[in-house]
Design a protein around this motif. Structure first.
Motif, PDB file in Angstrom:
ATOM      1  N   UNK A   1       0.798  -1.234   0.000  1.00 16.15           N
ATOM      2  CA  UNK A   1       0.000   0.000   0.000  1.00 16.15           C
ATOM      3  C   UNK A   1       0.829   1.283   0.000  1.00 16.15           C
ATOM      4  N   UNK A   2       1.915   1.298   0.732  1.00 12.59           N
ATOM      5  CA  UNK A   2       2.792   2.476   0.732  1.00 12.59           C
ATOM      6  C   UNK A   2       4.208   1.989   0.405  1.00 12.59           C
ATOM      7  N   UNK A   3       4.529   1.867  -0.906  1.00 10.39           N
ATOM      8  CA  UNK A   3       5.853   1.356  -1.274  1.00 10.39           C
ATOM      9  C   UNK A   3       6.955   2.356  -0.918  1.00 10.39           C
ATOM     10  N   UNK A   4       8.132   1.830  -0.641  1.00 12.86           N
ATOM     11  CA  UNK A   4       9.255   2.713  -0.307  1.00 12.86           C
ATOM     12  C   UNK A   4       9.777   3.456  -1.538  1.00 12.86           C
ATOM     13  N   UNK A   5       9.512   2.924  -2.718  1.00 12.62           N
ATOM     14  CA  UNK A   5       9.905   3.607  -3.957  1.00 12.62           C
ATOM     15  C   UNK A   5       9.034   3.104  -5.104  1.00 12.62           C
ATOM     16  N   UNK A   6       8.954   3.906  -6.146  1.00 14.38           N
ATOM     17  CA  UNK A   6       8.206   3.518  -7.333  1.00 14.38           C
ATOM     18  C   UNK A   6       6.716   3.706  -7.194  1.00 14.38           C
ATOM     19  N   UNK A   7       6.014   3.435  -8.300  1.00 15.07           N
ATOM     20  CA  UNK A   7       4.566   3.582  -8.339  1.00 15.07           C
ATOM     21  C   UNK A   7       3.849   2.278  -8.038  1.00 15.07           C
ATOM     22  N   UNK A   8       2.533   2.362  -7.943  1.00 17.21           N
ATOM     23  CA  UNK A   8       1.686   1.212  -7.643  1.00 17.21           C
ATOM     24  C   UNK A   8       1.414   0.387  -8.899  1.00 17.21           C
ATOM     25  N   UNK A   9       1.390  -0.935  -8.738  1.00 11.67           N
ATOM     26  CA  UNK A   9       1.007  -1.840  -9.812  1.00 11.67           C
ATOM     27  C   UNK A   9       0.420  -3.100  -9.207  1.00 11.67           C
ATOM     28  N   UNK A  10      -0.287  -3.860 -10.015  1.00 13.22           N
ATOM     29  CA  UNK A  10      -0.883  -5.114  -9.556  1.00 13.22           C
ATOM     30  C   UNK A  10      -1.250  -5.977 -10.758  1.00 13.22           C
ATOM     31  N   UNK A  11      -1.288  -7.279 -10.524  1.00  8.25           N
ATOM     32  CA  UNK A  11      -1.794  -8.214 -11.518  1.00  8.25           C
ATOM     33  C   UNK A  11      -2.262  -9.484 -10.821  1.00  8.25           C
ATOM     34  N   UNK A  12      -3.095 -10.236 -11.519  1.00  6.51           N
ATOM     35  CA  UNK A  12      -3.612 -11.496 -10.990  1.00  6.51           C
ATOM     36  C   UNK A  12      -3.195 -12.637 -11.900  1.00  6.51           C
ATOM     37  N   UNK A  13      -2.913 -13.785 -11.292  1.00  8.53           N
ATOM     38  CA  UNK A  13      -2.546 -14.988 -12.021  1.00  8.53           C
ATOM     39  C   UNK A  13      -3.592 -16.047 -11.691  1.00  8.53           C
ATOM     40  N   UNK A  14      -4.245 -16.571 -12.715  1.00  8.61           N
ATOM     41  CA  UNK A  14      -5.268 -17.604 -12.522  1.00  8.61           C
ATOM     42  C   UNK A  14      -4.648 -18.949 -12.874  1.00  8.61           C
ATOM     43  N   UNK A  15      -4.690 -19.866 -11.930  1.00  2.44           N
ATOM     44  CA  UNK A  15      -4.126 -21.205 -12.098  1.00  2.44           C
ATOM     45  C   UNK A  15      -5.271 -22.207 -12.007  1.00  2.44           C
ATOM     46  N   UNK A  16      -5.467 -22.975 -13.064  1.00  2.00           N
ATOM     47  CA  UNK A  16      -6.592 -23.898 -13.107  1.00  2.00           C
ATOM     48  C   UNK A  16      -6.119 -25.303 -13.461  1.00  2.00           C
ATOM     49  N   UNK A  17      -6.541 -26.269 -12.661  1.00  2.00           N
ATOM     50  CA  UNK A  17      -6.207 -27.669 -12.905  1.00  2.00           C
ATOM     51  C   UNK A  17      -6.980 -28.153 -14.123  1.00  2.00           C
ATOM     52  N   UNK A  18      -6.248 -28.745 -15.068  1.00  2.00           N
ATOM     53  CA  UNK A  18      -6.871 -29.360 -16.237  1.00  2.00           C
ATOM     54  C   UNK A  18      -6.360 -30.789 -16.319  1.00  2.00           C
ATOM     55  N   UNK A  19      -6.908 -31.525 -17.254  1.00  2.17           N
ATOM     56  CA  UNK A  19      -6.461 -32.901 -17.420  1.00  2.17           C
ATOM     57  C   UNK A  19      -4.981 -32.913 -17.794  1.00  2.17           C
ATOM     58  N   UNK A  20      -4.194 -33.591 -17.017  1.00  2.52           N
ATOM     59  CA  UNK A  20      -2.746 -33.744 -17.236  1.00  2.52           C
ATOM     60  C   UNK A  20      -1.947 -32.448 -17.107  1.00  2.52           C
ATOM     61  N   UNK A  21      -2.400 -31.493 -16.305  1.00  2.00           N
ATOM     62  CA  UNK A  21      -1.589 -30.302 -16.127  1.00  2.00           C
ATOM     63  C   UNK A  21      -2.322 -29.133 -15.501  1.00  2.00           C
ATOM     64  N   UNK A  22      -1.781 -27.947 -15.770  1.00  2.00           N
ATOM     65  CA  UNK A  22      -2.320 -26.707 -15.212  1.00  2.00           C
ATOM     66  C   UNK A  22      -2.368 -25.655 -16.311  1.00  2.00           C
TER      67      UNK A  22
END
Length: 140
Positions: free
Chosen positions: A47-68
């Motif tokens: 929320x209050x970084x010591x340097x630089x600007x704010x950024x964010x991203x999401x990673x969706x991990x889904x189980x599928x047949x024989x992998x992810x």
């Protein structure tokens, strides 16, 4: 959103743990939402970084047949762009001001590369677990 599928003995929880171990440090924080067949990992600046600007991203991990299946959402750029703009304005007023903004500039450059760093981490972890992009023998 780019989607990649990793075939092999790999679970969404294992990938999530690898991402959290890599990105829950410095100005970044990472958290896992859900468990089992579908997991979301959110990576963002504190929320209050010591340097630089704010950024964010999401990673969706889904189980599928024989992998992810892995999908990375769009990265938030507004905070990084504002920080880079402030650095540019400071440098225009007085080039020596750039020396005082070196930490911010370095952090902004690292934040811009966050999506690529996430893919590299996922690919490295998948390779260590023996997962590949190739279809398994059973699926072929």
């Amino acid at each position: 959103m780019e989607r990649r599928i990793f075939h092999g003995n790999l679970t969404p929880d294992e990938l999530a743990n690898g991402l959290i171990a890599q990105f829950n440090r410095g100005n970044l924080q990472a958290q896992q939402l859900g468990q089992g067949n579908q997991v979301v990992v959110q990576i963002a600046t504190k929320p209050i970084p010591s340097s630089g600007g704010q950024t964010a991203l999401s990673v969706i991990l889904e189980r599928i047949e024989d992998g992810v299946a892995v999908q990375i959402g769009s990265q938030s750029w507004l905070g990084v762009a504002a920080s880079l703009g402030l650095t540019a304005l400071s440098a225009l007023r007085n080039p020596l001001n750039l020396l005082g903004r070196l930490d911010d500039l370095a952090q902004d450059i690292e934040n811009i590369q966050l999506s690529d760093q996430v893919w590299q981490t996922i690919e490295r972890f998948a390779r260590l677990r023996g997962a590949t992009f190739e279809l398994s023998e059973r699926l072929r």
